[in-house]
Structure formats: C-alpha cells, structure tokens
Design an enzyme around this catalytic site. Structure first.
Site, PDB file in Angstrom:
ATOM      1  N   CYS A  28       0.857  -1.181   0.000  1.00  0.00           N
ATOM      2  CA  CYS A  28       0.000   0.000   0.000  1.00  0.00           C
ATOM      3  C   CYS A  28       0.899   1.239   0.000  1.00  0.00           C
ATOM      4  O   CYS A  28       2.126   1.138   0.116  1.00  0.00           O
ATOM      5  CB  CYS A  28      -0.900  -0.003   1.227  1.00  0.00           C
ATOM      6  SG  CYS A  28       0.020   0.086   2.795  1.00  0.00           S
ATOM      7  N   HIS A  57       5.813  -5.147   8.564  1.00  0.00           N
ATOM      8  CA  HIS A  57       5.821  -6.545   8.995  1.00  0.00           C
ATOM      9  C   HIS A  57       5.989  -7.485   7.806  1.00  0.00           C
ATOM     10  O   HIS A  57       5.026  -8.083   7.325  1.00  0.00           O
ATOM     11  CB  HIS A  57       4.540  -6.864   9.773  1.00  0.00           C
ATOM     12  CG  HIS A  57       4.528  -6.302  11.165  1.00  0.00           C
ATOM     13  ND1 HIS A  57       3.379  -6.046  11.875  1.00  0.00           N
ATOM     14  CD2 HIS A  57       5.551  -5.947  11.986  1.00  0.00           C
ATOM     15  CE1 HIS A  57       3.710  -5.563  13.065  1.00  0.00           C
ATOM     16  NE2 HIS A  57       5.006  -5.488  13.150  1.00  0.00           N
ATOM     17  N   HIS A  90       4.058   1.767  11.690  1.00  0.00           N
ATOM     18  CA  HIS A  90       2.940   1.506  12.603  1.00  0.00           C
ATOM     19  C   HIS A  90       2.710   2.645  13.585  1.00  0.00           C
ATOM     20  O   HIS A  90       1.677   2.689  14.243  1.00  0.00           O
ATOM     21  CB  HIS A  90       3.207   0.218  13.392  1.00  0.00           C
ATOM     22  CG  HIS A  90       3.600  -0.923  12.525  1.00  0.00           C
ATOM     23  ND1 HIS A  90       4.927  -1.288  12.319  1.00  0.00           N
ATOM     24  CD2 HIS A  90       2.867  -1.772  11.770  1.00  0.00           C
ATOM     25  CE1 HIS A  90       4.967  -2.316  11.492  1.00  0.00           C
ATOM     26  NE2 HIS A  90       3.745  -2.631  11.146  1.00  0.00           N
ATOM     27  N   GLU A 142       0.727  -0.630  16.312  1.00  0.00           N
ATOM     28  CA  GLU A 142      -0.150   0.513  16.018  1.00  0.00           C
ATOM     29  C   GLU A 142      -1.013   0.880  17.227  1.00  0.00           C
ATOM     30  O   GLU A 142      -1.254   2.052  17.505  1.00  0.00           O
ATOM     31  CB  GLU A 142      -1.039   0.197  14.817  1.00  0.00           C
ATOM     32  CG  GLU A 142      -1.898   1.380  14.396  1.00  0.00           C
ATOM     33  CD  GLU A 142      -2.812   1.069  13.218  1.00  0.00           C
ATOM     34  OE1 GLU A 142      -3.878   1.709  13.131  1.00  0.00           O
ATOM     35  OE2 GLU A 142      -2.460   0.193  12.396  1.00  0.00           O
ATOM     36  N   THR A 181      -6.100   0.615  11.988  1.00  0.00           N
ATOM     37  CA  THR A 181      -6.343   0.767  10.548  1.00  0.00           C
ATOM     38  C   THR A 181      -6.366  -0.547   9.784  1.00  0.00           C
ATOM     39  O   THR A 181      -6.755  -0.572   8.617  1.00  0.00           O
ATOM     40  CB  THR A 181      -5.271   1.673   9.905  1.00  0.00           C
ATOM     41  OG1 THR A 181      -3.987   1.044  10.033  1.00  0.00           O
ATOM     42  CG2 THR A 181      -5.243   3.055  10.554  1.00  0.00           C
ATOM     43  N   CYS A 211      -8.081   1.566   6.992  1.00  0.00           N
ATOM     44  CA  CYS A 211      -7.529   2.266   5.835  1.00  0.00           C
ATOM     45  C   CYS A 211      -8.046   1.687   4.515  1.00  0.00           C
ATOM     46  O   CYS A 211      -8.495   0.540   4.447  1.00  0.00           O
ATOM     47  CB  CYS A 211      -6.005   2.269   5.879  1.00  0.00           C
ATOM     48  SG  CYS A 211      -5.235   0.745   5.321  1.00  0.00           S
ATOM     49  N   SER A 239       1.630  -9.814  10.667  1.00  0.00           N
ATOM     50  CA  SER A 239       0.989  -8.762   9.876  1.00  0.00           C
ATOM     51  C   SER A 239      -0.521  -8.833  10.075  1.00  0.00           C
ATOM     52  O   SER A 239      -1.172  -9.777   9.619  1.00  0.00           O
ATOM     53  CB  SER A 239       1.336  -8.929   8.395  1.00  0.00           C
ATOM     54  OG  SER A 239       0.478  -8.145   7.578  1.00  0.00           O
ATOM     55  N   SER A 240      -1.079  -7.840  10.733  1.00  0.00           N
ATOM     56  CA  SER A 240      -2.514  -7.844  11.027  1.00  0.00           C
ATOM     57  C   SER A 240      -3.347  -7.905   9.752  1.00  0.00           C
ATOM     58  O   SER A 240      -4.285  -8.699   9.650  1.00  0.00           O
ATOM     59  CB  SER A 240      -2.884  -6.595  11.838  1.00  0.00           C
ATOM     60  OG  SER A 240      -4.277  -6.531  12.053  1.00  0.00           O
TER      61      SER A 240
END
Length: 325
Positions: A28, A57, A90, A142, A181, A211, A239-240
């Site tokens: 992104c 991440h 983050h 975050e 996000t 996001c 990685s969320s």
C-alpha cells in the site's frame, strides 16, 4: 496381446491450475513510503541507519533493508548517539520522538499518514473530554503507538463484541470510538454496532479509520473466494492485515492459508484444487507473488487471471529532507 506402458509424457503431464490473483494486493502507499524513507536515509547518511521496530511486517523486506545497512531495534536506547533513526510505519508513542530530540538524534517518522490521522483524532477526542474506546488488537505496535498519544486512562481497548458488551462507562454521554487501521471490516462493524446500540451518543471517527488498502484487499478476496477451491495469502504471521485476509476467505467458506514465501507452499494441501486464489498483504512485495506463481508452475500447468476490484492511486509525500536524497 502386448501390454503398452504409459509414455513418459503422460506420466509427467501437469494438472491444470487456474490462479485467480486478487487486485489490489501487496504494497500500500504507507508501506511503500516507509520503505523509501529507509532507502533514502541510507543514500543520504550511509550505513548504518537505525529503525525502531520492523519498518513493516515482512521478513523479506526487513532482510533486504538489513543487507543495505539498516539496523532494526525495538527500543530507542539501543540506538547509539550520532546516527539517524527511523520510526516504523505503525507509529510510536509521543514519548519516543521526545526522547530522540532530547538525545539530539536525527530522526524521520515513517508512520503511515492514515495512522497519524487516527493519532490526531485521539488527541482531539480527549481534548473534548471524551473517553475513547479503541477497537484493535492488544500488543500490536499501532495500538501501542495510538495509546501513547493520549494520557493514561483516557482510552480503553476493545478487541471483541464481548468486550463491547461488557464495557462499563462512568460517563456514557462522553464517549468516542476509534479503530486500528488494519482490522477486519466485518468484525469491526459488528463491534461498532454494539457500541452504538449501547451508547447512542458515542462520537464516531471522521471518515473510516480502517484504511483504504485494508478494505480494498479484503473486498478483493471476497470477490474471488467463492470461485476458488482454496486461497493462499502471502504475508507475515505478525501482519494484522495479512491475517485478516485469511479470515475473510475462511468466512466466505473457502479454506485459506498464510505463507511467507514460495517454499512454504504445502502441495499436499493443494491436492484436488483446480482454482486457487492468491493475494498478498499490504506489506508483501509483488516479487513474492511472482515467486509463488513460479513455484506453482513447477507442479501445475498454470493459467493466471487477475481479478481487479478497484485501482489504487494513493501516494504519500516523503518527510522533508529526504525528497531529493
């Protein structure tokens, strides 16, 4: 009658595999900006450049930056005097840049601008006298960074619908909610529904906190999942947004697995799969997608088809001092 042995061509014939490759996927704008910040700092200052926490991440990305001279640490006190330091995408608590300034360190903040937007909203809600219910995952950088923007006890973490049902508000008419996000859009909506039912006057974020990239990637997985026998998500276990993509596919009724690299593909798991979905989390570069496709092509007669839900055109400016490095 003479038996005719099967030809070697028949024995080695590959089974067909249709790949539905989700778009958008991968990097992104916030991740791309963070990586460029590290690369530009290395160009400007030379190695080593220190980075507090993994810049994003993804192990492949982090190892690549290490090879160029980036040094990753968890705390600022691990950074020696006289070298530049970068804060990860983050976000960090307010105390971190303050400590850097007090030590005279040159620093660059690679916090994603969309995370910074949440930070500013948190400050405004507390200034307005509201207690914030922050929807997120405990321990995620975050979440730690956002909690670090406001005084203690002015924000409560809400992870689940059960948390939202159980929360007791000393002042129910002075509440606000914000979100991490990189959450599941559907899970977050369910939590928000509970909060708004229980606290009708709760203040909402200006615009969506989740996001655009997280939402877009989840929608892209939804678009392909029903047409797939299985889905591979390329991303990191910490990685969320990548983990949420696995959940989205599973929720659509399609089994999904998270892999970091092509060598983690379980071909036994793919037995009987004729159509395979592929996507990548927001911190996974496209080179890893191509690596996975190449590995699959060794075993299958692959046909690729990209399924594009929306085209992303977002970009973010670099910090002052690095634009022309």
């Amino acid at each position: 009658m003479t038996d005719i042995a099967p030809s070697s061509a028949n024995l080695s014939a590959k089974l067909p595999l249709l790949l539905l490759i989700a778009a958008p996927r991968g990097f992104c704008a916030g991740v791309d900006r963070a990586i460029v910040i590290v690369e530009r700092a290395l160009e400007k200052y030379g190695a080593p450049v220190y980075v507090r926490h993994e810049i994003v991440h993804n192990r492949f990305v982090v190892e690549g930056l290490k090879a160029k001279g980036a040094v990753f640490v968890e705390e600022l006190d691990e950074v020696p005097d006289g070298v530049p330091v970068i804060f990860s995408a983050h976000g960090v608590p307010k105390s971190v840049p303050v400590d850097a300034q007090q030590r005279g360190l040159s620093y660059f903040d690679a916090t994603c601008p969309l995370v910074s937007k949440v930070h500013r909203q948190a400050e405004r809600q507390v200034a307005a006298g509201r207690h914030i219910l922050f929807i997120g995952h405990r321990g995620h950088p975050e979440v730690i960074g956002t909690f670090g923007q406001v005084p203690e006890n002015t924000m409560t973490l809400i992870e689940t619908v059960a948390d939202a049902e159980a929360f007791t508000a000393p002042d129910p008419d002075n509440l606000a909610f914000l979100t991490q996000t990189t959450l599941s859009v559907d899970d977050t909506a369910a939590i928000v529904d509970v909060l708004q039912r229980r606290f009708p006057t709760i203040a909402s974020p200006k615009g969506e906190d989740i996001c655009y990239a997280t939402s877009n990637r989840q929608n892209a997985v939804k678009a392909i999942a029903s047409s797939c026998d299985a889905v591979l998500v390329i991303g990191a276990p910490n990685s969320s947004n990548s983990l949420r993509l696995v959940e989205v596919a599973d929720r659509e009724g399609t089994p999904a697995r998270l892999i970091q690299r092509a060598d983690e593909i379980d071909f036994e798991w793919l037995r009987g799969v004729a159509t395979l979905g592929i996507t990548a989390g927001a911190s996974a570069p496209e080179v890893l997608v191509r690596e996975v496709v190449a590995k699959l092509s060794e075993k299958f007669d692959v046909e690729e088809r990209e399924v594009e839900e929306v085209r992303e055109t977002v970009s973010f400016k670099l910090p002052r001092g690095l634009e022309a490095a």
